[in-house]
Design an enzyme around this catalytic site. Structure first.
Site, PDB file in Angstrom:
ATOM      1  N   GLU A 171      -2.459  -6.604  -5.164  1.00 31.45           N
ATOM      2  CA  GLU A 171      -2.731  -7.258  -3.891  1.00 31.45           C
ATOM      3  C   GLU A 171      -4.127  -6.829  -3.456  1.00 31.45           C
ATOM      4  OE1 GLU A 171      -1.829  -7.774   0.774  1.00 31.45           O
ATOM      5  OE2 GLU A 171      -1.789  -5.820  -0.168  1.00 31.45           O
TER       6      GLU A 171
ATOM      7  N   ASP B   5       0.456  -2.605  -3.535  1.00 36.45           N
ATOM      8  CA  ASP B   5       0.047  -2.990  -2.183  1.00 36.45           C
ATOM      9  C   ASP B   5      -1.352  -2.458  -1.853  1.00 36.45           C
ATOM     10  OD1 ASP B   5       0.953  -3.968   0.534  1.00 36.45           O
ATOM     11  OD2 ASP B   5       0.525  -1.881   1.065  1.00 36.45           O
TER      12      ASP B   5
END
Ligand code: NOJ
Length: 533
Positions: free
Chosen positions: A242, A200
């Site tokens: 990401e 993330d």
């Protein structure tokens, strides 16, 4: 593990909380996911991406983690998690989960220890300032809710740094102890059988004055260390980045094949919607032509939607304004720099458009990801706060009782109730029985794609045709050739196949329609696609 299993694969992103509630408490759980593995296998899914299922106050739906090494009690136990790994692997499916490196919850024991005793070593696990004025060049990501990247902490008498909600303090990667803690987090989940991580918010790990605090060389160095550790201790596991960045910056996350195995293709996604609305292939061509080459052994992850708003960070300000006007006419549909709607409502619940968006994605390179519920055309609920409107319970059946999601009286979020997206209209069970359903189309498309591994990686050529609204994609290698024609326009069109492409196709693959011998002109209805081999 098969080598490079992720290269020609189909990923499926799901919220444990939203998928299936096995114990009747109104919240989805890991045993519920296990119940539905056969459904995913049947759809053709190779890899499940689990959104965070760790202990959390759930202020950012689990991306605010209060304990990196456990499972949220709502979602199950470590034993449930191990069973999920076993059951998925038994079915030859892989599982990846979120590794949230950048921040923790403010409820994490480290942050709480810092608040109780500012002289504790845990204070240095976070990033502090006496003035809250540093790193002024870093943009604010959650624009609609956060006025600053600094939040004042009265207990400590200083400001702490946070790129997302103020309830998510950023970890201090200049502290070697933090670096080691997060390596240990990764080791722990890998040791329990996880096949990889969706990492993330990776651009933001380090901060440096005078920069925008994104994509810094020190950040890449640490990410390479993560990869080295994983390769050495858990070979074959993947890392998916990401990094919502422009192509040249995303390219850096692959390094020389020594950083991420995969990265999301953020610039492509909005351009598929743009091209379909304009009836003009140019935006998609631009995105692909500006996609840098990546090292061998690496792959892009392509997608139409995910659990966040449809982000418009990777378009120009003018394009963003245009996208908002076209796709988010009601201001309630907008969030931060994006649009908080699901695939089917974005595409007017028009079966042709929904099929076409997928047919475009699957005709381009990369590994496609399906966002749970989009394979049946689920709707959204813009009355729910933030991104919750695209995270409602999965609609398994027409059942009045929570669409087959749960037997509870009260759910974590309401099932979509309004036509045309209510469970009576949109559900898995009915679509399984209907050969014409979106679900069955998706199964067919997934199979077409997986039977043609060359589609995952081979070069892309675009061809101008006699129809300016048509995107003509040519894919292939020495032995295969596939031509995908996508009429992006709202009117039907005749396409004369160029003489350079003289061949005699037998069948149009998406519909299975026979093609007469020697056909040189193809008629495509509005938003119809054709795949010819
Ligand atoms: C990106 C995730 O996709 C999003 O859902 C989350 O809010 C932020 N990172 C912060 O973790």
């Amino acid at each position: 593990m098969k080598k490079d299993w992720f290269m020609n694969a189909i990923f499926y992103e799901l919220y444990v909380r939203a998928f299936r509630d096995s114990n009747g408490d109104g919240k989805g759980d890991i045993p519920g996911v296990i119940e539905k593995l056969d459904y995913l296998k049947d759809l053709g899914v190779d890899c499940i991406w689990l959104l965070p299922m760790y202990p959390s106050p759930l202020k950012d739906d689990g991306y605010d983690i209060s304990d990196f090494m456990h499972i949220h009690p709502d979602f199950g136990t470590i034993d449930d998690y191990k069973r999920l790994m076993e059951e998925a692997h038994k079915r030859e499916m892989y599982v990846v989960a979120d590794l949230v490196l950048n921040h923790s919850s403010d409820q994490h024991a480290w942050f709480q220890a810092a608040l109780k005793d500012p002289s504790s070593p845990f204070k240095d696990y976070y990033v502090w300032s006496k003035t809250g004025k540093e790193y002024a060049d870093a943009r604010i990501i959650f624009l609609d809710t956060e006025p600053s990247n600094w939040a004042y902490c009265p207990e400590v008498g200083e400001y702490y740094w946070h790129r997302f909600y103020s309830s998510q303090p950023d970890l201090n990667y200049d502290n070697p102890a933090v670096q080691e803690e997060m390596l240990n987090t990764m080791r722990y989940w890998a040791s329990l059988g996880l096949d990889g991580f969706r990492a993330d918010a990776v651009p933001y790990l380090f901060e440096r004055e005078g920069t925008n605090c994104e994509n810094l060389p020190v950040t890449h160095n640490y990410l390479k260390k993560i990869r080295r550790t994983l390769d050495m201790e858990y070979p074959g596991r993947i890392l998916l980045a990401e990094a919502n960045q422009w192509p040249v910056d995303v390219r850096e996350y692959f390094g020389n094949g020594d950083e991420f195995t995969m990265a999301f293709h953020f610039p492509l996604m909005p351009r598929i919607y743009m091209a379909m609305k304009k009836g003009d292939p140019a935006p998609i061509r631009w995105a692909i032509e500006n996609t840098p080459a990546i090292p061998d052994g690496c792959q892009w992850c392509t997608f139409l939607r995910n659990h966040d708003e449809l982000t418009l960070e990777m378009v120009t300000p003018e394009e963003r304004e245009w996208m908002w006007q076209q796709y988010a006419p009601d201001p309630k549909m907008r969030l931060n720099l994006g649009i908080r709607r699901r695939l089917a409502p974005l595409l007017d619940n028009d079966p042709e458009k929904i099929r076409q968006a997928n047919a475009i994605l699957y005709s381009l390179p990369g590994t496609p990801i399906i966002y749970y519920g989009d394979e049946i055309g689920m709707g959204d609920n813009i009355d729910l706060f933030d991104r919750n409107g695209v995270r409602t319970p999965m609609q398994w059946s027409a059942s009045q009782q929570n669409a087959g999601f749960s037997e509870a009286g009260q759910l974590y979020a309401p099932v979509i109730a309004a036509a045309p997206y209510a469970p009576e209209q949109i559900n898995v069970a009915d679509q399984q029985k209907d050969p014409q359903s979106l679900l069955n189309f998706m199964k067919h498309l997934v199979r077409l794609r997986k039977e043609r591994p060359f589609l995952a990686k081979s070069s892309v050529q675009f061809l101008d045709t006699t129809s300016p609204a048509t995107l003509c994609v040519i894919r292939g290698d020495e032995t295969h050739r596939l031509i995908a024609l996508h009429n992006l326009g709202d009117n039907s069109t005749d396409i004369t196949l160029p003489s350079a492409l003289q061949f005699i196709p037998k069948v149009e693959l998406l519909t299975g329609t026979a093609i007469p011998q020697g056909l040189k002109t193809i008629k495509l209805a509005a938003h119809q696609s054709a795949w010819l081999e």
